[in-house]
Design an enzyme around this catalytic site. Structure first.
Site, short mmCIF file in Angstrom:
data_model
loop_
_atom_site.label_atom_id
_atom_site.label_comp_id
_atom_site.label_asym_id
_atom_site.label_seq_id
_atom_site.Cartn_x
_atom_site.Cartn_y
_atom_site.Cartn_z
N SER A 139 0.84 -1.19 0.00
CA SER A 139 0.00 0.00 0.00
C SER A 139 0.88 1.24 0.00
O SER A 139 2.04 1.19 0.44
CB SER A 139 -0.90 0.01 1.25
OG SER A 139 -1.55 1.26 1.40
N TYR A 152 -2.36 -0.82 10.35
CA TYR A 152 -2.34 -1.10 8.91
C TYR A 152 -1.06 -0.57 8.27
O TYR A 152 -0.39 -1.30 7.51
CB TYR A 152 -3.56 -0.45 8.26
CG TYR A 152 -3.66 -0.66 6.76
CD1 TYR A 152 -4.05 -1.89 6.25
CD2 TYR A 152 -3.37 0.37 5.87
CE1 TYR A 152 -4.15 -2.10 4.88
CE2 TYR A 152 -3.47 0.18 4.50
CZ TYR A 152 -3.86 -1.06 4.01
OH TYR A 152 -3.94 -1.25 2.65
N LYS A 156 1.97 -2.76 6.41
CA LYS A 156 2.35 -2.59 5.00
C LYS A 156 3.82 -2.18 4.87
O LYS A 156 4.48 -2.56 3.88
CB LYS A 156 1.43 -1.57 4.32
CG LYS A 156 0.00 -2.08 4.18
CD LYS A 156 -0.08 -3.41 3.41
CE LYS A 156 -1.50 -3.83 3.14
NZ LYS A 156 -1.57 -5.11 2.39
N THR A 187 -12.57 -0.41 -4.01
CA THR A 187 -12.88 -1.80 -3.65
C THR A 187 -13.79 -1.77 -2.42
O THR A 187 -14.24 -0.71 -2.00
CB THR A 187 -11.60 -2.59 -3.29
OG1 THR A 187 -11.04 -2.05 -2.08
CG2 THR A 187 -10.57 -2.50 -4.41
#
Length: 254
Positions: A139, A152, A156, A187
């Site tokens: 990401s 998160y 990543k 998404t």
């Protein structure tokens, strides 16, 4: 880009970038192993691939060690080899250092990096036989820092470092390893992470300002890059963390 006769294993294949990548590889002649948690969605994605009857669908929970072992076992039972591993499974959760619980942190890290580490470790012996390669889905959050997604972004950044180290470790065996670092891509990821529809639409609108190209990206804009990195056209590329983010990585506040 021709993957005729190649076997490509894709985690997170039931939705989003993973689903688009499976369809893209099938168009290029590959035999696909689609891995995901939702059987119905896996079947839907498989039906959109070329020659759906030739592909393998595996229901698996990536944080379950026996499931991860079974993925490799069933792949080899059906296809007897592995050429490309695409680690696309991942989750996002909001939270800062003040309110991200250890339970949340473990859930994100176990899904986004520990399971990736485990599956890659099991796949490497087969990839060495075929001189195959690995593409990890990271990401922009692995490259740039953002508040309120601490677990998160940490996961990543770990994916990107993992990618570079594995690339160096496997280079002598002819196995390449790269990652792609998407910006905001349309998404279900953020909705699954807790955004309601109204917040998500505001988030996409804000992307006009946060991405140099003035919009969020589409899954096919990432899947094409994944296929390129896995192909012989990228035979001299390894250890790369490649942004596919509409220029977001290059931007600074003004």
């Amino acid at each position: 880009m021709d993957f005729t006769g190649k076997v490509v294993l894709i985690t997170g294949a039931s939705s989003g970038i993973g689903a688009a990548t499976a369809q893209e590889f099938s168009k290029l002649g590959a035999q696909i192993v689609l891995v995901g948690r939702n059987v119905e969605k896996l079947q839907e994605v498989a039906s959109k691939c070329l020659n759906p009857e030739t592909h393998l669908q595996i229901k698996a929970e990536m944080t379950n060690e026996s499931d991860v072992q079974r993925i490799i076992k069933e792949t080899l039972e059906k296809f007897h080899k592995l050429d490309v591993l695409v680690n696309a499974a991942g989750i996002i959760e909001n939270g800062t250092i003040e309110n991200t619980s250890l339970e949340q942190f473990d859930r994100v890290m176990n899904t986004n990096i520990r399971s990736l580490y485990h599956l890659t470790m099991l796949a490497v012996p087969e990839l060495k036989k075929t001189k195959g390669n690995i593409v990890n889905i990271s990401s922009i959050c692995g490259i740039r820092s953002f508040p309120n997604v601490l677990a998160y972004t940490t996961s990543k950044a770990a994916v990107d470092q993992f990618t570079r180290c594995v690339a160096l470790e496997l280079a002598s065996a002819g196995v390449r390893c790269n990652s792609v670092c998407p910006g905001v891509i349309v998404t279900e990821l953020h909705k699954r992470g807790g955004m309601d529809e109204e917040a998500y639409q505001k988030f996409l609108e804000h992307c006009k300002a946060t991405h140099a190209l003035g919009r969020a990206g589409e899954v096919t804009e990432v899947s094409g890059l994944i296929c390129f990195l896995a192909s012989d056209m990228a035979s001299f590329i390894t250890g790369v963390n490649m942004p596919v983010d509409g220029g977001r990585h290059a931007m600074c506040p003004r």
